[in-house]
Design a protein around this motif. Structure first.
Motif, PDB file in Angstrom:
ATOM      1  N   UNK A   1       0.855  -1.174   0.000  1.00 21.91           N
ATOM      2  CA  UNK A   1       0.000   0.000   0.000  1.00 21.91           C
ATOM      3  C   UNK A   1       0.897   1.231   0.000  1.00 21.91           C
ATOM      4  N   UNK A   2       0.620   2.160  -0.937  1.00 23.62           N
ATOM      5  CA  UNK A   2       1.473   3.344  -1.068  1.00 23.62           C
ATOM      6  C   UNK A   2       1.182   4.346   0.046  1.00 23.62           C
ATOM      7  N   UNK A   3       2.099   5.293   0.206  1.00 25.79           N
ATOM      8  CA  UNK A   3       1.972   6.314   1.236  1.00 25.79           C
ATOM      9  C   UNK A   3       0.756   7.199   0.961  1.00 25.79           C
ATOM     10  N   UNK A   4       0.492   7.496  -0.310  1.00 26.89           N
ATOM     11  CA  UNK A   4      -0.648   8.328  -0.670  1.00 26.89           C
ATOM     12  C   UNK A   4      -1.956   7.643  -0.258  1.00 26.89           C
ATOM     13  N   UNK A   5      -2.097   6.338  -0.515  1.00 24.40           N
ATOM     14  CA  UNK A   5      -3.304   5.604  -0.120  1.00 24.40           C
ATOM     15  C   UNK A   5      -3.445   5.590   1.383  1.00 24.40           C
ATOM     16  N   UNK A   6      -2.315   5.433   2.088  1.00 21.72           N
ATOM     17  CA  UNK A   6      -2.370   5.429   3.556  1.00 21.72           C
ATOM     18  C   UNK A   6      -2.834   6.784   4.088  1.00 21.72           C
ATOM     19  N   UNK A   7      -2.335   7.889   3.483  1.00 21.17           N
ATOM     20  CA  UNK A   7      -2.749   9.226   3.934  1.00 21.17           C
ATOM     21  C   UNK A   7      -4.230   9.479   3.631  1.00 21.17           C
ATOM     22  N   UNK A   8      -4.695   9.045   2.440  1.00 28.15           N
ATOM     23  CA  UNK A   8      -6.110   9.202   2.099  1.00 28.15           C
ATOM     24  C   UNK A   8      -6.972   8.387   3.062  1.00 28.15           C
ATOM     25  N   UNK A   9      -6.526   7.168   3.370  1.00 23.41           N
ATOM     26  CA  UNK A   9      -7.268   6.316   4.293  1.00 23.41           C
ATOM     27  C   UNK A   9      -7.318   6.947   5.681  1.00 23.41           C
ATOM     28  N   UNK A  10      -6.183   7.492   6.141  1.00 18.97           N
ATOM     29  CA  UNK A  10      -6.133   8.147   7.451  1.00 18.97           C
ATOM     30  C   UNK A  10      -7.094   9.336   7.479  1.00 18.97           C
ATOM     31  N   UNK A  11      -7.068  10.169   6.435  1.00 19.53           N
ATOM     32  CA  UNK A  11      -7.976  11.324   6.370  1.00 19.53           C
ATOM     33  C   UNK A  11      -9.439  10.885   6.359  1.00 19.53           C
ATOM     34  N   UNK A  12      -9.728   9.830   5.587  1.00 18.11           N
ATOM     35  CA  UNK A  12     -11.100   9.337   5.526  1.00 18.11           C
ATOM     36  C   UNK A  12     -11.549   8.810   6.881  1.00 18.11           C
ATOM     37  N   UNK A  13     -10.650   8.173   7.626  1.00 19.97           N
ATOM     38  CA  UNK A  13     -11.008   7.654   8.950  1.00 19.97           C
ATOM     39  C   UNK A  13     -11.200   8.779   9.955  1.00 19.97           C
ATOM     40  N   UNK A  66     -10.487  -2.144   1.895  1.00 15.61           N
ATOM     41  CA  UNK A  66     -10.850  -2.834   3.122  1.00 15.61           C
ATOM     42  C   UNK A  66      -9.709  -3.361   3.961  1.00 15.61           C
ATOM     43  N   UNK A  67      -8.494  -2.904   3.733  1.00 13.32           N
ATOM     44  CA  UNK A  67      -7.376  -3.356   4.572  1.00 13.32           C
ATOM     45  C   UNK A  67      -7.434  -2.653   5.921  1.00 13.32           C
ATOM     46  N   UNK A  68      -7.420  -3.455   6.969  1.00 15.28           N
ATOM     47  CA  UNK A  68      -7.480  -2.894   8.327  1.00 15.28           C
ATOM     48  C   UNK A  68      -6.067  -2.854   8.876  1.00 15.28           C
ATOM     49  N   UNK A  69      -5.644  -1.623   9.238  1.00 13.44           N
ATOM     50  CA  UNK A  69      -4.317  -1.420   9.828  1.00 13.44           C
ATOM     51  C   UNK A  69      -4.475  -0.604  11.104  1.00 13.44           C
ATOM     52  N   UNK A  70      -3.429  -0.484  11.850  1.00 13.50           N
ATOM     53  CA  UNK A  70      -3.465   0.246  13.115  1.00 13.50           C
ATOM     54  C   UNK A  70      -3.830   1.710  12.905  1.00 13.50           C
ATOM     55  N   UNK A  71      -3.318   2.350  11.849  1.00 12.67           N
ATOM     56  CA  UNK A  71      -3.597   3.772  11.633  1.00 12.67           C
ATOM     57  C   UNK A  71      -5.082   4.026  11.324  1.00 12.67           C
ATOM     58  N   UNK A  72      -5.814   2.978  10.889  1.00 12.62           N
ATOM     59  CA  UNK A  72      -7.261   3.123  10.672  1.00 12.62           C
ATOM     60  C   UNK A  72      -7.938   3.428  12.001  1.00 12.62           C
ATOM     61  N   UNK A  73      -7.620   2.668  13.035  1.00 12.51           N
ATOM     62  CA  UNK A  73      -8.217   2.899  14.354  1.00 12.51           C
ATOM     63  C   UNK A  73      -7.729   4.205  14.959  1.00 12.51           C
ATOM     64  N   UNK A  74      -6.455   4.533  14.706  1.00 10.49           N
ATOM     65  CA  UNK A  74      -5.922   5.814  15.201  1.00 10.49           C
ATOM     66  C   UNK A  74      -6.654   6.978  14.535  1.00 10.49           C
ATOM     67  N   UNK A  75      -6.926   6.863  13.240  1.00 10.18           N
ATOM     68  CA  UNK A  75      -7.663   7.916  12.528  1.00 10.18           C
ATOM     69  C   UNK A  75      -9.081   8.086  13.075  1.00 10.18           C
ATOM     70  N   UNK A  76      -9.767   6.955  13.326  1.00 19.67           N
ATOM     71  CA  UNK A  76     -11.109   7.036  13.911  1.00 19.67           C
ATOM     72  C   UNK A  76     -11.086   7.718  15.278  1.00 19.67           C
ATOM     73  N   UNK A  77     -10.123   7.296  16.126  1.00 20.48           N
ATOM     74  CA  UNK A  77     -10.012   7.902  17.462  1.00 20.48           C
ATOM     75  C   UNK A  77      -9.676   9.383  17.376  1.00 20.48           C
TER      76      UNK A  77
END
Length: 194
Positions: A1-13, A66-77
């Motif tokens: 997973x690229x850094x851009x996708x991770x940042x978009x996912x974090x923002x979305x969360x 749908x990949x669940x990573x730690x930063x997903x939960x951090x973004x939600x919190x």
């Protein structure tokens, strides 16, 4: 997973966490104002959390399949924390104001319905009752009045018919079968008149 996708996912969360906070405050205010029973409130809690789970996983699927990573939960919190720290108080006031506005609007609609529909119908029904009662009283009055007017005529007809009745009585004495048949006919007529 690229850094851009991770940042978009974090923002979305983060945004999803804020949306969950808004939905939770709205649900909490509406449930408190509606004074729901505990059983119904527990059921609605389960529905809220199921809807929140579906929303989060739908957003997660759209952003990173749908990949669940730690930063997903951090973004939600982070989104929930930012919402409750910065916006929650104002959102709760806005929701309370909205509920109060809807209540006032509903009361106004009920009053308007009462004034424009219910009261005119009641007035119309009362007018019909008054007219119907007046017609009934007038009919009885006219009936009695006509009977009083016809009383002298009735007395005159009785006086005129007395000799005819005597002759008819003598005629029927000579013909008993005809007299019996007329009595039966008179009884039948009385029965059907009732």
């Amino acid at each position: 997973m690229s850094l851009q996708v991770q940042l978009v996912t974090l923002g979305a969360m983060v945004v999803s966490g804020g949306v969950l906070g808004v939905a939770f405050d709205a649900y909490r205010v509406v449930a408190r104002e509606a004074r729901l029973r505990r059983v119904l409130r527990s059921f609605l809690d389960v529905v809220y959390w199921l809807a929140a789970t579906v929303l989060v996983f739908r957003v997660l699927y759209e952003t990173n399949l749908g990949e669940v990573r730690l930063f997903v939960f951090l973004g939600l919190l982070l989104g929930l924390s930012l919402y409750f720290a910065l916006i929650s108080r104002w959102a709760v006031l806005a929701f309370r104001w909205a509920v109060a506005f809807v209540r006032r609007l509903a009361r106004f609609a009920v009053r308007l319905f009462d004034m424009l529909i219910v009261r005119p119908i009641r007035f119309f029904v009362r007018c019909l009752e008054i007219v119907w009662g007046f017609i009934g009283v007038l009919t009885i009055f006219l009936y009695k009045f006509v009977l009083q007017l016809l009383y002298p005529l009735r007395m005159f007809l009785r006086w005129v018919a007395r000799p005819l009745r005597r002759r008819l009585g003598l005629f029927l004495k000579e013909r008993p079968k005809l007299a019996r048949w007329l009595q039966r006919a008179a009884r039948a007529a009385r029965f059907w008149r009732r």
